[in-house]
Motif scaffolding. Structure first.
Motif, PDB file in Angstrom:
ATOM      1  N   ARG A   1       0.841  -1.214   0.000  1.00 54.89           N
ATOM      2  CA  ARG A   1       0.000   0.000   0.000  1.00 54.89           C
ATOM      3  C   ARG A   1       0.865   1.250   0.000  1.00 54.89           C
ATOM      4  NH1 ARG A   1      -3.945  -0.922   4.790  1.00 54.89           N
ATOM      5  NH2 ARG A   1      -4.416   1.257   4.423  1.00 54.89           N
ATOM      6  N   ALA A   2       1.984   1.216   0.762  1.00 59.70           N
ATOM      7  CA  ALA A   2       2.891   2.372   0.788  1.00 59.70           C
ATOM      8  C   ALA A   2       3.530   2.561  -0.583  1.00 59.70           C
ATOM      9  CB  ALA A   2       3.958   2.185   1.853  1.00 59.70           C
ATOM     10  N   ARG A   3       3.919   1.476  -1.245  1.00 57.83           N
ATOM     11  CA  ARG A   3       4.498   1.595  -2.595  1.00 57.83           C
ATOM     12  C   ARG A   3       3.473   2.145  -3.567  1.00 57.83           C
ATOM     13  NH1 ARG A   3       7.306  -3.136  -1.038  1.00 57.83           N
ATOM     14  NH2 ARG A   3       5.707  -4.515  -1.863  1.00 57.83           N
ATOM     15  N   HIS A   4       2.239   1.670  -3.411  1.00 60.85           N
ATOM     16  CA  HIS A   4       1.176   2.176  -4.298  1.00 60.85           C
ATOM     17  C   HIS A   4       0.971   3.677  -4.081  1.00 60.85           C
ATOM     18  CE1 HIS A   4      -2.377   2.190  -6.770  1.00 60.85           C
ATOM     19  NE2 HIS A   4      -3.101   2.702  -5.761  1.00 60.85           N
ATOM     20  N   ALA A   5       0.965   4.080  -2.795  1.00 56.70           N
ATOM     21  CA  ALA A   5       0.818   5.507  -2.494  1.00 56.70           C
ATOM     22  C   ALA A   5       1.995   6.286  -3.067  1.00 56.70           C
ATOM     23  CB  ALA A   5       0.707   5.729  -0.992  1.00 56.70           C
ATOM     24  N   ASP A   6       3.201   5.727  -2.947  1.00 55.93           N
ATOM     25  CA  ASP A   6       4.390   6.391  -3.488  1.00 55.93           C
ATOM     26  C   ASP A   6       4.325   6.490  -5.009  1.00 55.93           C
ATOM     27  OD1 ASP A   6       5.398   6.679  -0.972  1.00 55.93           O
ATOM     28  OD2 ASP A   6       6.836   5.017  -1.123  1.00 55.93           O
ATOM     29  N   SER A   7       3.768   5.444  -5.629  1.00 50.61           N
ATOM     30  CA  SER A   7       3.676   5.474  -7.103  1.00 50.61           C
ATOM     31  C   SER A   7       2.671   6.513  -7.574  1.00 50.61           C
ATOM     32  CB  SER A   7       3.327   4.091  -7.635  1.00 50.61           C
ATOM     33  OG  SER A   7       1.985   3.759  -7.316  1.00 50.61           O
ATOM     34  N   LEU A   8       1.675   6.825  -6.751  1.00 52.73           N
ATOM     35  CA  LEU A   8       0.675   7.841  -7.124  1.00 52.73           C
ATOM     36  C   LEU A   8       1.181   9.260  -6.875  1.00 52.73           C
ATOM     37  CD1 LEU A   8      -2.596   6.220  -5.718  1.00 52.73           C
ATOM     38  CD2 LEU A   8      -1.841   6.317  -8.096  1.00 52.73           C
ATOM     39  N   ASP A   9       2.044   9.442  -5.939  1.00 59.58           N
ATOM     40  CA  ASP A   9       2.503  10.780  -5.528  1.00 59.58           C
ATOM     41  C   ASP A   9       3.753  11.152  -6.331  1.00 59.58           C
ATOM     42  OD1 ASP A   9       3.099  13.120  -4.268  1.00 59.58           O
ATOM     43  OD2 ASP A   9       3.203  12.258  -2.250  1.00 59.58           O
ATOM     44  N   PRO A  10       3.652  12.244  -7.153  1.00 61.88           N
ATOM     45  CA  PRO A  10       4.807  12.629  -7.972  1.00 61.88           C
ATOM     46  C   PRO A  10       5.967  13.164  -7.125  1.00 61.88           C
ATOM     47  CG  PRO A  10       2.962  14.138  -8.341  1.00 61.88           C
ATOM     48  CD  PRO A  10       2.492  13.065  -7.425  1.00 61.88           C
ATOM     49  N   ARG A  11       5.711  13.612  -5.911  1.00 63.99           N
ATOM     50  CA  ARG A  11       6.776  14.151  -5.071  1.00 63.99           C
ATOM     51  C   ARG A  11       7.698  13.055  -4.549  1.00 63.99           C
ATOM     52  NH1 ARG A  11       3.506  16.675  -0.474  1.00 63.99           N
ATOM     53  NH2 ARG A  11       2.298  14.837  -0.950  1.00 63.99           N
ATOM     54  N   VAL A  12       7.207  11.828  -4.423  1.00 57.49           N
ATOM     55  CA  VAL A  12       7.962  10.740  -3.812  1.00 57.49           C
ATOM     56  C   VAL A  12       9.081  10.265  -4.734  1.00 57.49           C
ATOM     57  CG1 VAL A  12       7.777   8.367  -2.976  1.00 57.49           C
ATOM     58  CG2 VAL A  12       6.029  10.031  -2.403  1.00 57.49           C
TER      59      VAL A  12
END
Length: 141
Positions: free
Chosen positions: A105-116
């Protein structure tokens, strides 16, 4: 006189036989008494030894009962330990699965967020510079 002497000789022989018979009878009676006394002594020893034997048997039975109780307790403890190990393994599996789910879930959130992406690239570069295996694995992705 000759017949008188024969009578006295016969009487003396009969008296001698009676005395010898009485002595033999008394001797045998004493022998029987001694044998009876010895048999009684042996029976008393046997009775005492039987009491000791019964005590030993009771101690042996008590010890065997304690051994059975200790074995049953050890078996119960072993079963409890196995149950606890199984529970621990189940909890570890659940925690690992949950950890993997959270990481996903954290990787998915990171993949959605361009800042990450910028932060992740910097983190990977620092990890590779430190020689961190995790950073290398992530950098290889």
């Amino acid at each position: 006189m000759a017949s008188n002497n024969v009578v006295w000789i016969v009487i003396a022989v009969v008296v001698a036989l009676i005395v010898i018979g009485a002595l033999v009878w008394v001797g045998r009676k004493r022998q029987v008494s001694r044998r009876v006394a010895k048999a009684d002594d042996i029976r008393e020893e046997v009775r005492q030894d039987q009491l000791k034997l019964q005590h030993r048997e009771a101690v042996a039975e008590e010890t065997a009962a304690k051994a059975r109780a200790a074995k049953a307790e050890a078996d119960a403890k072993a079963a409890e330990a196995a149950r606890l190990e199984a529970n621990a393994a189940k909890h570890r599996e659940d925690a690992t699965a949950h950890r993997e789910d959270l990481d996903e879930r954290a990787r998915h959130a990171d993949s959605l967020d361009p800042r990450v992406k910028d932060v992740k690239e910097e983190d990977r570069a620092e990890s590779v510079a430190r020689g961190d295996q995790t950073g290398r694995a992530e950098a290889d992705r």
